[in-house]
Design a protein around this motif. Structure first.
Motif, PDB file in Angstrom:
ATOM      1  N   ARG A  23       0.826  -1.203   0.000  1.00 18.05           N
ATOM      2  CA  ARG A  23       0.000   0.000   0.000  1.00 18.05           C
ATOM      3  C   ARG A  23       0.868   1.264   0.000  1.00 18.05           C
ATOM      4  O   ARG A  23       0.521   2.259  -0.638  1.00 18.05           O
ATOM      5  CB  ARG A  23      -0.901  -0.022   1.217  1.00 18.05           C
ATOM      6  CG  ARG A  23      -1.887   1.098   1.225  1.00 18.05           C
ATOM      7  CD  ARG A  23      -2.927   0.884   2.266  1.00 18.05           C
ATOM      8  NE  ARG A  23      -4.194   1.156   1.619  1.00 18.05           N
ATOM      9  CZ  ARG A  23      -5.360   0.996   2.145  1.00 18.05           C
ATOM     10  NH1 ARG A  23      -5.447   0.471   3.344  1.00 18.05           N
ATOM     11  NH2 ARG A  23      -6.449   1.295   1.507  1.00 18.05           N
ATOM     12  N   THR A  56       2.109   2.010  -3.529  1.00 20.46           N
ATOM     13  CA  THR A  56       1.073   2.612  -4.365  1.00 20.46           C
ATOM     14  C   THR A  56       0.931   4.094  -4.051  1.00 20.46           C
ATOM     15  O   THR A  56       0.794   4.918  -4.966  1.00 20.46           O
ATOM     16  CB  THR A  56      -0.273   1.902  -4.131  1.00 20.46           C
ATOM     17  OG1 THR A  56      -0.102   0.509  -4.342  1.00 20.46           O
ATOM     18  CG2 THR A  56      -1.340   2.419  -5.060  1.00 20.46           C
ATOM     19  N   TYR A  57       0.988   4.418  -2.770  1.00 20.79           N
ATOM     20  CA  TYR A  57       0.894   5.821  -2.361  1.00 20.79           C
ATOM     21  C   TYR A  57       2.078   6.623  -2.895  1.00 20.79           C
ATOM     22  O   TYR A  57       1.903   7.726  -3.418  1.00 20.79           O
ATOM     23  CB  TYR A  57       0.841   5.901  -0.827  1.00 20.79           C
ATOM     24  CG  TYR A  57       0.800   7.308  -0.298  1.00 20.79           C
ATOM     25  CD1 TYR A  57      -0.348   8.084  -0.408  1.00 20.79           C
ATOM     26  CD2 TYR A  57       1.917   7.868   0.311  1.00 20.79           C
ATOM     27  CE1 TYR A  57      -0.383   9.374   0.073  1.00 20.79           C
ATOM     28  CE2 TYR A  57       1.894   9.158   0.791  1.00 20.79           C
ATOM     29  CZ  TYR A  57       0.739   9.908   0.673  1.00 20.79           C
ATOM     30  OH  TYR A  57       0.719  11.189   1.142  1.00 20.79           O
ATOM     31  N   THR A  80       1.738   7.114  -6.638  1.00 25.69           N
ATOM     32  CA  THR A  80       0.717   8.128  -6.922  1.00 25.69           C
ATOM     33  C   THR A  80       1.263   9.529  -6.713  1.00 25.69           C
ATOM     34  O   THR A  80       1.031  10.431  -7.526  1.00 25.69           O
ATOM     35  CB  THR A  80      -0.512   7.903  -6.022  1.00 25.69           C
ATOM     36  OG1 THR A  80      -0.988   6.582  -6.204  1.00 25.69           O
ATOM     37  CG2 THR A  80      -1.612   8.893  -6.347  1.00 25.69           C
TER      38      THR A  80
END
Length: 75
Positions: free
Chosen positions: A2, A5-6, A9
């Motif tokens: 996770r 992904t952050y 982004t």
């Protein structure tokens, strides 16, 4: 996973950001109608406040220079 992904982004968002340029449409030497309307409205408010202020100053000056006998309440 996770966190990755952050981070991806955030990198994608920062990479696609571009600089902003100021618009060159309005000229500084020619104010529009709304500017003049706003300035006129402000002038009306200032002129309306001058009358009570003048009355207050005149009353204060009269009270300062009045004789003590006139300042007493007659009854």
């Amino acid at each position: 996973m996770r966190a990755r992904t952050y981070i991806n982004t955030m990198i994608a968002t920062a990479a696609t950001a571009t600089t902003a340029f100021a618009a060159n449409g309005a000229q500084a030497d020619e104010p529009g109608l709304l500017v003049w309307a706003f300035m006129g409205f402000a002038a009306v408010i200032v002129a309306g406040q001058l009358v009570p202020a003048a009355m207050l100053v005149i009353g204060a000056v009269k009270a300062i220079f009045a004789k003590p006998e006139e300042a007493k309440i007659k009854g």
